[in-house]
Motif scaffolding. Sequence first.
Motif, PDB file in Angstrom:
ATOM      1  N   SER A 195       2.521   1.931  -3.306  1.00 26.80           N
ATOM      2  CA  SER A 195       1.626   2.387  -4.374  1.00 26.80           C
ATOM      3  C   SER A 195       1.692   3.901  -4.558  1.00 26.80           C
ATOM      4  O   SER A 195       1.259   4.421  -5.586  1.00 26.80           O
ATOM      5  CB  SER A 195       0.185   1.949  -4.091  1.00 26.80           C
ATOM      6  N   THR A 228       3.161   3.813  -9.493  1.00 20.53           N
ATOM      7  CA  THR A 228       1.753   3.931  -9.914  1.00 20.53           C
ATOM      8  C   THR A 228       1.218   2.657 -10.551  1.00 20.53           C
ATOM      9  O   THR A 228       0.008   2.525 -10.757  1.00 20.53           O
ATOM     10  CB  THR A 228       1.588   5.095 -10.916  1.00 20.53           C
ATOM     11  N   SER A 246      -1.718  -0.606  -8.698  1.00 22.12           N
ATOM     12  CA  SER A 246      -3.074  -0.056  -8.665  1.00 22.12           C
ATOM     13  C   SER A 246      -4.054  -1.073  -9.231  1.00 22.12           C
ATOM     14  O   SER A 246      -3.687  -1.982  -9.983  1.00 22.12           O
ATOM     15  CB  SER A 246      -3.149   1.247  -9.470  1.00 22.12           C
ATOM     16  N   MET A 287      -7.338   2.883  -9.068  1.00 24.42           N
ATOM     17  CA  MET A 287      -6.948   3.450  -7.771  1.00 24.42           C
ATOM     18  C   MET A 287      -5.654   2.804  -7.294  1.00 24.42           C
ATOM     19  O   MET A 287      -5.403   1.631  -7.571  1.00 24.42           O
ATOM     20  CB  MET A 287      -8.042   3.222  -6.721  1.00 24.42           C
ATOM     21  N   SER A 288      -4.847   3.586  -6.554  1.00 27.73           N
ATOM     22  CA  SER A 288      -3.677   2.997  -5.915  1.00 27.73           C
ATOM     23  C   SER A 288      -4.148   1.964  -4.900  1.00 27.73           C
ATOM     24  O   SER A 288      -5.303   2.001  -4.455  1.00 27.73           O
ATOM     25  CB  SER A 288      -2.844   4.068  -5.216  1.00 27.73           C
ATOM     26  N   CYS A 335       0.833  -1.209   0.000  1.00 22.71           N
ATOM     27  CA  CYS A 335       0.000   0.000   0.000  1.00 22.71           C
ATOM     28  C   CYS A 335       0.865   1.257   0.000  1.00 22.71           C
ATOM     29  O   CYS A 335       0.588   2.225  -0.714  1.00 22.71           O
ATOM     30  CB  CYS A 335      -0.916   0.000   1.222  1.00 22.71           C
ATOM     31  N   ASP A 339      -5.521   3.665  -1.794  1.00 25.62           N
ATOM     32  CA  ASP A 339      -6.853   4.248  -1.989  1.00 25.62           C
ATOM     33  C   ASP A 339      -7.914   3.164  -2.161  1.00 25.62           C
ATOM     34  O   ASP A 339      -9.057   3.330  -1.720  1.00 25.62           O
ATOM     35  CB  ASP A 339      -6.855   5.170  -3.211  1.00 25.62           C
ATOM     36  N   LEU A 340      -7.535   2.049  -2.791  1.00 24.08           N
ATOM     37  CA  LEU A 340      -8.487   0.955  -2.981  1.00 24.08           C
ATOM     38  C   LEU A 340      -8.890   0.339  -1.645  1.00 24.08           C
ATOM     39  O   LEU A 340     -10.081   0.097  -1.398  1.00 24.08           O
ATOM     40  CB  LEU A 340      -7.871  -0.118  -3.880  1.00 24.08           C
TER      41      LEU A 340
END
Length: 452
Positions: free
Chosen positions: A365, A369, A372, A376-377, A362, A380-381
């Motif tokens: 990420s 990039t 993902s 979304m990274s 995480c 963020d996911l």
Amino acid sequence: MKKQHRGSFGSRLGIILATAGSAVGLGNVWRFPTITGENGGAAFLLVYIVCVLLLGIPCMLSEFIIGRRAQANTARSYSMLAGGTPWRFIGYFGVFTGFLITSYYCVVSGWCLQYVFASTTGQLNGDPDYVTQYFADFSSNPWQPIVLMVIFFAITHWVIVRGVERGIEKASKFMMPLLFLLLIVIAVAACLLPGAGAGLSYLFSPDFSKIDSNTLLSALGQAFYSLSLGMGCLCTYASYFSRDTHLTRSATQIVGIDTLIAILAGLMIFPAVFSVGGNVDAGPSLVFITLPNVFNQAFSAMPLVGHVVAVLFYLLLSVAALTSLISLHEVSTAFIHEEFNLSRTRAATIVTVLCTIIGAFCSLSFYNTDLSLFGMSLFDLFDFTTGQIFLPVGGFLTCLFMGWYVPRHIITDELTNQGTLSGRFIGLYLVCVRFICPTCILLIFLHQLGVV
């Protein structure tokens, strides 16, 4: 299943402080001021308090009843009350949700630790562009956030392996008073700044014209997330409650502490931001970008005071993160410890290692990039999936489970401590978990997905 000897909290104070520590976290110190700033200040605060009473206390009581009744980890607690029905999977879902949150929450916890170091060494004493770039460079560094995350996890692991009374309870009795002390010191310093009155007015003088459907739904969502509902923490901690614990009184006190800390967080931030003419709705960047600049400007005439306030603030943030991370870790540790008949130390080690590996991806990420999914990274996911889907779904199902499946006599026994306490609010509780809470949570869920 063979029932193992389980730890328990040793005192009523330990129960309140540990469970309040579970609820109190970055959601209070970071998310509450952010959401309040985005929704008009005092008007949002009033709506939030109403939502806490209507949603927070009944949902918290539901998890308390399940955990205390079964005296087992979250998955087993639901299974014991659900029998062989599909309702038992709610508990497993809660453990899984708590595990995923642990895996990315530790990344933000590591950021807090870095900012304690950075503020102590004066690395945040620069112009706004420098502070903004500092966060971007640090969060995207391939190794530094991971090292700090491992350090934070090591502290958490040490507390967990010491057990419930000698570890979690003892740590809570130290950290929660420290948290209050830091909050009060920083809030007083912020309120003494020139122009701080505008911030106080913003927080406590409501403009009811600002209340709309978005304000209501945001307040419902904040009440849900701030109290750590739906992630197994409260159910797990309740399994360590003694049989004579007054569940309703405990829930009310914990909700009160949680709300008080959120208000104190507002007293820290809004007077300081208004004193320099800053942006109160800066969003998630408020803590790591906006506030360092606020501290630099607000205390420009007293740089030493500003330096101390910044250090104390990020220490406060770290303590809040640690209290929550301990409770999240305990959800998965208790599950593995009891379901796979492993020692507490081995179970905690498995959780720490797995969460560290996932947390590392995480964190990376932000650097790579390519890490993902679905646009979304990974960070963020995980944040989106757990916060906006899993938590509302788990909370919704728990309310239906308690309101429509669990026999009323079990609820009555737990809320009255087998008839030794008054049960005059049981009817109101059932109305809330059968109708009010599921409706509120469904609205939160749809709002988070942009449907309403």
